[in-house]
Design an enzyme around this catalytic site. Structure first.
Site, short mmCIF file in Angstrom:
data_model
loop_
_atom_site.label_atom_id
_atom_site.label_comp_id
_atom_site.label_asym_id
_atom_site.label_seq_id
_atom_site.Cartn_x
_atom_site.Cartn_y
_atom_site.Cartn_z
N GLU A 1 32.12 42.60 22.93
CA GLU A 1 31.55 43.71 23.63
C GLU A 1 31.84 43.96 24.85
O GLU A 1 31.38 42.90 25.90
CB GLU A 1 30.10 43.82 23.45
CG GLU A 1 29.39 45.12 23.55
CD GLU A 1 29.13 45.61 24.91
OE1 GLU A 1 30.07 45.85 25.65
OE2 GLU A 1 27.98 45.53 25.04
N CYS B 1 26.66 48.31 30.40
CA CYS B 1 28.16 48.54 29.58
C CYS B 1 28.28 49.81 29.10
O CYS B 1 29.22 50.42 29.36
CB CYS B 1 28.15 47.28 28.30
SG CYS B 1 26.76 47.54 27.47
P1 NDP Z 1 32.48 38.04 32.75
O1 NDP Z 1 32.24 39.07 31.98
O2 NDP Z 1 33.99 37.47 33.10
O3 NDP Z 1 31.99 36.55 32.12
C1 NDP Z 1 31.78 35.47 32.56
C2 NDP Z 1 31.24 34.33 31.51
O4 NDP Z 1 32.24 34.29 30.46
C3 NDP Z 1 30.90 33.40 32.02
O5 NDP Z 1 29.65 32.82 31.38
C4 NDP Z 1 31.93 32.24 31.83
O6 NDP Z 1 31.59 30.91 31.63
C5 NDP Z 1 32.26 32.79 30.69
N1 NDP Z 1 34.03 32.75 30.22
C6 NDP Z 1 34.69 32.54 31.24
N2 NDP Z 1 36.08 32.36 30.79
C7 NDP Z 1 35.81 32.18 29.65
C8 NDP Z 1 36.71 31.86 28.38
N3 NDP Z 1 38.08 31.61 28.50
N4 NDP Z 1 36.25 31.47 27.13
C9 NDP Z 1 34.81 31.83 26.99
N5 NDP Z 1 33.89 32.05 27.92
C10 NDP Z 1 34.58 32.25 28.97
O7 NDP Z 1 31.60 37.89 34.05
P2 NDP Z 1 31.53 38.60 35.48
O8 NDP Z 1 30.26 38.04 35.79
O9 NDP Z 1 32.78 38.14 36.09
O10 NDP Z 1 31.87 40.06 35.29
C11 NDP Z 1 32.90 40.64 35.66
C12 NDP Z 1 32.74 42.11 35.41
O11 NDP Z 1 32.44 42.24 34.06
C13 NDP Z 1 31.86 43.03 35.96
O12 NDP Z 1 32.21 43.50 37.25
C14 NDP Z 1 31.70 44.32 34.95
O13 NDP Z 1 32.92 45.08 35.12
C15 NDP Z 1 31.90 43.22 33.49
N6 NDP Z 1 30.66 43.42 32.88
C16 NDP Z 1 30.45 43.68 31.87
C17 NDP Z 1 29.10 43.60 30.92
C18 NDP Z 1 28.98 44.36 29.77
O14 NDP Z 1 27.76 44.48 29.37
N7 NDP Z 1 30.21 44.45 28.82
C19 NDP Z 1 28.43 42.69 31.76
C20 NDP Z 1 28.43 42.11 32.65
C21 NDP Z 1 29.73 42.33 33.44
P3 NDP Z 1 31.94 29.87 32.67
O15 NDP Z 1 31.30 30.27 33.84
O16 NDP Z 1 31.48 28.56 31.87
O17 NDP Z 1 33.60 29.83 32.73
#
Ligand code: NDP
Length: 468
Positions: free
Chosen positions: A242, A276
């Site tokens: 998602e 989202c």
């Molecule tokens: P992300 O959505 O990019 O997710 C980060 C999470 O994913 C962390 O828990 C991280 O864990 C994990 N992760 C990173 N790389 C991997 C991988 N290769 N495999 C599995 N898990 C991984 O978070 P951000 O906070 O950077 O948000 C960025 C953008 O995402 C926001 O600006 C927004 O636009 C969007 N967003 C969308 C949401 C939605 O509801 N769909 C919710 C929140 C954000 P670890 O730290 O251990 O690497």
């Protein structure tokens, strides 16, 4: 009765660990344990050992325990809401953290109550075949920071109901709400069935590459969703992704601006836009443009923003400073592109907290970054159109498709327009109102797989056909 203080103490470590800050003040409210590869191995071993007995309990007993877990959430709802507010920022009131805690209990109860009967797919002289769903086995769930407890319940409720064990990794920005939720529901669940591992760095990637997982659920960015597809390729767990979007809303010429203004506002600005399936760009007929903008500005001007712990506020800060800078940059690009600011666009960058004011921008070209990139914050571009086909092609032009909405006094007409929008859900005269019985999921770059309702249960199971 749990209080905010006792719940916080139960999930924080006295020293070391990940600092968690209150986005309204910048104050560190606690530290979450920083788990690593050894903790992941231990959690996987415990979950794999606990899962067969959990599955063997059967749907009825698991549903009873999920309802008991929902009762436990209700008993601790005020403490959980307070923790969500301190860690994530959304206010206690409005569609805020009390609403989130109530949603957690509702989603757990619905996961428990949703029927999932075997389906007879063939029954004739050639034979009989029945399709049913077994537990997938071990589910790995990675959650976001915007609705940390609620989205955790979307993942763990259906997964547990289907007989899976769950290992969950919350966002490093909001681990405490998810640890607290596990603390509460684990009062009634058997040991090992649900483990939450807080951490940052490579823990998420380590989970998605781990061969023990049969299913990975992820809510977050498209970029990380793509990384998960790559890192899980060797083991082929099933995936539900998602990945957010850039939801369009299309107002039709027969809409009544005063009647739709408040629902438009909450569609766009719920959780200060950090949702989202929030309305992220609004297309309005030229003839209605000023009336819609004025009505929306009137509603927006009476919605107080401030620290979420104040009972008066209904909008809070952005959860992270990174998100503040994303919104700030997109708004400044909008200013440079000639956007007209009806409201907002003037954050106090030196004030404490990540507060970005409610912002309405008109007069932007269709390709302005604020229109075509996901802002995930409180800045809504409003774009005038003269030709509905043109508005539809702009709505469909992006490579994401989570939600969309059509606003009209004629629901049948709105349905016809809705069917032409490339999105997983199209709401009519509302936006983003998810329901635990109604399947929800994206198309295009918004990901794949459905959550909620019977389809959501199937997505955390594996199909099995028995044919005679
Ligand atoms: P992300 O959505 O990019 O997710 C980060 C999470 O994913 C962390 O828990 C991280 O864990 C994990 N992760 C990173 N790389 C991997 C991988 N290769 N495999 C599995 N898990 C991984 O978070 P951000 O906070 O950077 O948000 C960025 C953008 O995402 C926001 O600006 C927004 O636009 C969007 N967003 C969308 C949401 C939605 O509801 N769909 C919710 C929140 C954000 P670890 O730290 O251990 O690497």
């Amino acid at each position: 009765m749990e209080t905010y203080e006792t719940l916080l103490a139960a999930v924080t470590t006295p020293d070391g660990g990940l600092p968690v800050t209150d986005p309204a003040t910048g104050e560190v409210i606690g530290r979450a344990p920083e788990r690593g590869p050894d903790d992941l191995e231990r959690a996987v071993t415990a979950a794999s050992a606990a899962q067969p007995a959990w599955e063997a309990l059967g749907h009825e007993e698991r549903s009873r325990l999920l309802n008991a877990a929902a009762d436990a959430v209700d008993r601790s709802a005020e403490a959980l809401a307070h923790l969500v507010t301190r860690e994530q920022g959304k206010p206690l009131n409005g569609p805020g953290s009390r609403f989130e805690a109530g949603g957690v209990a509702a989603w757990l109860r619905t996961a428990a109550a949703t029927p999932l009967e075997p389906e007879r797919v063939l029954d004739d002289e050639s034979g009989q075949a029945t399709l049913s769903y077994r537990a997938a086995g071990l589910v790995g769930a990675i959650g976001p920071w915007n609705w940390p407890a609620l989205i955790a319940s979307w993942q763990l409720g259906p997964a547990l109901r289907m007989g899976n064990a769950v290992v969950m990794k919350p966002s490093e920005h909001t681990p405490l709400s998810v640890l607290a939720l596990a603390e509460i529901v684990n009062q009634v669940l058997p040991e090992g069935v649900l483990t939450v591992l807080s951490g940052s760095g490579d823990l998420g990637a380590a989970m998605t590459a781990h061969p023990a997982f049969d299913k990975i659920m992820f809510t977050g960015s498209t970029r990380t969703g793509q990384a998960i597809v790559r890192s899980s390729a060797a083991n082929l767990p099933r995936l539900t992704l998602e990945l957010g979007g850039n939801d369009p809303g299309i107002v039709l010429p027969d809409a009544d601006p005063a009647a739709i203004a408040e629902d438009l506002f909450w569609g766009a600005f719920i959780n200060t836009g950090q949702t989202c399936a929030a309305l992220k760009r609004l297309y309005v007929p030229e003839a209605l443009h000023d009336d819609v903008v004025d009505a929306l500005a009137d509603v927006a001007a009476r919605m107080p923003m401030g620290p979420g712990t104040s009972e008066d506020n209904v909008l809070g800060p952005l959860t992270t400073t990174d998100q503040f800078h994303i919104v700030d940059k997109l708004v400044e690009q909008a200013r440079a592109a000639g956007g007209r600011f009806v409201l907002g666009g003037d954050p106090d960058r030196d004030a404490p907290g990540n507060f970005y004011p409610t912002t309405l921008v008109t007069g932007l070209p269709p390709d302005a970054p604020l229109v075509v990139e996901e802002q995930f914050g409180p800045a809504l571009p409003i774009i005038a159109y003269t030709d509905l086909d043109d508005a539809l092609s702009q709505a469909n032009a992006l490579d994401v498709g989570l939600g969309a909405s059509v606003w009209s006094s004629d629901v049948e007409r709105a349905r016809q327009v809705a069917a032409r929008i490339e999105a997983g859900t199209v709401w009519i005269n509302k936006h983003g109102t998810v329901h635990p019985m109604v399947p929800f999921g994206g198309v295009k770059g918004s990901g794949y797989g459905l959550e909620f309702g019977a389809e959501g249960l199937k997505a955390v199971g594996v199909p099995q056909v028995i044919a005679t």
